[in-house]
Design a protein around this motif. Structure first.
Motif, PDB file in Angstrom:
ATOM      1  N   TYR A 137      12.919  23.890 -37.554  1.00 56.72           N
ATOM      2  CA  TYR A 137      12.215  23.146 -36.504  1.00 56.72           C
ATOM      3  C   TYR A 137      10.817  23.712 -36.380  1.00 56.72           C
ATOM      4  O   TYR A 137      10.656  24.913 -36.135  1.00 56.72           O
ATOM      5  CB  TYR A 137      12.907  23.335 -35.147  1.00 56.72           C
ATOM      6  CG  TYR A 137      14.161  22.534 -34.920  1.00 56.72           C
ATOM      7  CD1 TYR A 137      14.649  21.639 -35.862  1.00 56.72           C
ATOM      8  CD2 TYR A 137      14.861  22.676 -33.726  1.00 56.72           C
ATOM      9  CE1 TYR A 137      15.801  20.908 -35.628  1.00 56.72           C
ATOM     10  CE2 TYR A 137      16.017  21.946 -33.479  1.00 56.72           C
ATOM     11  CZ  TYR A 137      16.484  21.069 -34.430  1.00 56.72           C
ATOM     12  OH  TYR A 137      17.623  20.351 -34.183  1.00 56.72           O
ATOM     13  N   VAL A 183       7.594  23.873 -34.084  1.00 57.14           N
ATOM     14  CA  VAL A 183       7.122  23.615 -32.711  1.00 57.14           C
ATOM     15  C   VAL A 183       5.740  24.257 -32.577  1.00 57.14           C
ATOM     16  O   VAL A 183       5.415  25.169 -33.333  1.00 57.14           O
ATOM     17  CB  VAL A 183       8.082  24.205 -31.637  1.00 57.14           C
ATOM     18  CG1 VAL A 183       9.461  23.591 -31.730  1.00 57.14           C
ATOM     19  CG2 VAL A 183       8.159  25.720 -31.726  1.00 57.14           C
ATOM     20  N   HIS A 235      10.737  21.845 -25.443  1.00 61.30           N
ATOM     21  CA  HIS A 235       9.878  21.687 -26.618  1.00 61.30           C
ATOM     22  C   HIS A 235      10.215  20.410 -27.350  1.00 61.30           C
ATOM     23  O   HIS A 235      11.384  20.130 -27.595  1.00 61.30           O
ATOM     24  CB  HIS A 235      10.094  22.850 -27.601  1.00 61.30           C
ATOM     25  CG  HIS A 235       9.898  24.193 -26.994  1.00 61.30           C
ATOM     26  ND1 HIS A 235      10.834  24.757 -26.158  1.00 61.30           N
ATOM     27  CD2 HIS A 235       8.882  25.072 -27.072  1.00 61.30           C
ATOM     28  CE1 HIS A 235      10.390  25.948 -25.765  1.00 61.30           C
ATOM     29  NE2 HIS A 235       9.213  26.153 -26.293  1.00 61.30           N
ATOM     30  N   ARG A 236       9.195  19.682 -27.732  1.00 65.86           N
ATOM     31  CA  ARG A 236       9.380  18.572 -28.644  1.00 65.86           C
ATOM     32  C   ARG A 236       9.197  19.129 -30.053  1.00 65.86           C
ATOM     33  O   ARG A 236       8.180  19.747 -30.360  1.00 65.86           O
ATOM     34  CB  ARG A 236       8.331  17.496 -28.353  1.00 65.86           C
ATOM     35  CG  ARG A 236       8.616  16.193 -29.043  1.00 65.86           C
ATOM     36  CD  ARG A 236       7.418  15.280 -28.950  1.00 65.86           C
ATOM     37  NE  ARG A 236       7.314  14.527 -30.172  1.00 65.86           N
ATOM     38  CZ  ARG A 236       7.749  13.284 -30.302  1.00 65.86           C
ATOM     39  NH1 ARG A 236       8.258  12.648 -29.286  1.00 65.86           N
ATOM     40  NH2 ARG A 236       7.665  12.671 -31.466  1.00 65.86           N
ATOM     41  N   VAL A 237      10.208  18.928 -30.897  1.00 69.41           N
ATOM     42  CA  VAL A 237      10.145  19.428 -32.269  1.00 69.41           C
ATOM     43  C   VAL A 237       9.297  18.458 -33.086  1.00 69.41           C
ATOM     44  O   VAL A 237       9.581  17.265 -33.122  1.00 69.41           O
ATOM     45  CB  VAL A 237      11.569  19.539 -32.861  1.00 69.41           C
ATOM     46  CG1 VAL A 237      11.521  19.973 -34.307  1.00 69.41           C
ATOM     47  CG2 VAL A 237      12.427  20.484 -32.019  1.00 69.41           C
TER      48      VAL A 237
END
Lengths: 306, 306
Positions: B15, B17, B26-28
């Motif tokens: 992932y 970030v 968190h938006r990956v």
């Protein structure tokens, strides 16, 4: 039945670790997998409240197959539309000692124009059977940013009350189509209106197109600005625990009490009691039924000047 | 062919970030999925070096199915043994700005006694076709802690050179069965022997049962204590980059050069150059072929007193 729409469903993983330390290696002590996305959570709470619910949106790939497998034994009816891309995973990393959670959300599958059309084709007959519809959460890549405005318009054309629970540009666009109800939290409302004063921001959001605005204030309860009046609803004392899913419980409370034709003060009482009972439950996203029943008579609803 | 054993295979997710912040959401930005576990990584490098490789160990559940699907188009031959439990996921959360990585490793499936027996039944005929075998990584729950000792003994009985790359109690127990080679890093060696002085610790590890010990010293290269001599091998300058997979590349270098009957200094040269070329590659676990060729003549190997 109540229809919930989750365009960006998720396979929700919860990882329990002793403590998350950036740039270190962690052995995960416990893994749980649940079918997720806001609308699926809302539907589960609706069935616990005695309402039939149907979930639609998109599911695809191996992760989508796991999600549908985990959904199958549960009460909500699966009307998800298959897509070629893979349903996203979300990972909640929970520190075992404190319960503090670090969230990692995959963006979701790329939706093609044909898949979006297939969804619209499935949505219309579902709407015609629905007593109410909730449009929940983020949009996956490829879905037009005005998607919720379109879905709100179709619901209103079908005479089905529609609740919109999203944020950012999809919320801004969706508002213009005049949903019956939105349920932003203080941050979402501030991003929409520029005001951090919840009552003022809720009134502003109503002017932008929502018939009613119920703003969640976290542990302090809710404020509601509606055609029938303005209220503040507060729990007997601020509630501590895991807030995951409290917003989805509030949506389920508002939808179920709307379908039951309850007056606004009763709807808000249910929403505050159910949110608080969700925060108090040991498992994220579940609610404590005993706490819910005990809290109902203790919620205070105060009428505010319009 | 060279056989690699990975009892705790993994579906490796990476992932990306912007920055991992504990207790935030968190938006990956980017998700990659690879078939993983040390032995699978070693096998991929072996095939890049021109050696046939076969991978065995356990795979099961939906995650195991995805792992085998991702493995199918690659060169290593899949001889994984199916199990009822689900193959674990590992998640590497990479901070985009710095490249720093936070690792989350699921524990792996519970292996039954019958599944362990099924593995041993599959292992014997694979061993008989192997020129060398590598036993790699952690043990999943349910596999006896003395498992590697058993697998080392069977390899030695079949006359197949065996490399053991693990840590903790499985390494301690495995050593007693006298593997041909172990490749601990400085931390693993310190835990085994109590000494943080690598040469001294490597000599101690050899006394505990390994015929040869190659200790990786990170950016400073390797020390090797063998029946034929003691050497230190160093890259032309300390290498900066992502160290993920550098140890697996060293194992592949040592195994391939053992099968090719190269003298120890050539084996160590290959291991140092290939590890450094892995650290320099932009994708974790891959190696930069150009850098590898360029580094080979620059590695310095120094003979040390026994």
């Amino acid at each position: 039945m109540i229809l919930t729409v989750t365009l960006n469903t998720a396979l929700d993983l919860t990882y329990r670790v002793p403590e998350l330390v950036p740039h270190a290696s962690h052995r995960v002590d416990e893994v749980t997998e649940r079918p997720g996305g806001k609308g699926l959570n809302v539907a589960r709470v609706l069935t616990a409240l005695g309402h039939e619910s149907v979930v639609t949106g998109f599911a695809g790939g191996r992760t989508g197959a796991v999600l549908r497998e985990l959904l199958a034994p549960l009460a909500p009816v699966d009307a998800l539309v298959p897509v070629a891309g893979s349903t996203r995973r979300t990972i909640a990393v929970v520190d075992a000692a404190t319960g503090d959670t670090t969230q990692l959300n995959e963006p979701g599958p790329q939706i093609t124009a044909a898949e979006w059309e297939a969804f619209l084709t499935a949505y219309e007959p579902l709407l015609r059977q629905a007593d109410a519809v909730a449009l929940c959460g983020s949009l996956p890549p490829g879905v037009p940013v005005g998607a919720y405005a379109d879905l709100v318009r179709r619901a209103r054309a079908a005479g089905v009350p529609v609740l919109l629970d999203t944020s950012g540009e999809p919320l801004r666009r969706g508002l213009a189509a005049r949903p019956d109800l939105i349920k932003p939290n203080a941050d979402e409302l501030a991003r929409l209106t520029g005001s951090r004063e919840p009552l003022r921001a809720a009134r502003d959001a109503r002017r932008r197109g929502a018939h009613a605005v119920v703003a969640s204030l976290g542990p302090e309860g809710l404020v509601a600005v509606t055609p029938d009046g303005t209220w503040q609803a507060t729990p007997p004392s601020p509630v501590r625990g895991n807030p995951t899913g409290a917003g989805d419980s509030a949506v389920a409370a508002l939808l179920s009490s709307l379908v039951e034709n309850l007056p606004w003060p009763s709807r808000l009482t249910r929403a505050v009691a159910l949110s608080a009972a969700t925060v108090l439950a040991p498992v994220a996203g579940e609610f404590d039924a005993g706490a819910y029943e005990a809290l109902l008579p203790q919620v205070r609803v105060e009428s505010l000047p319009a």
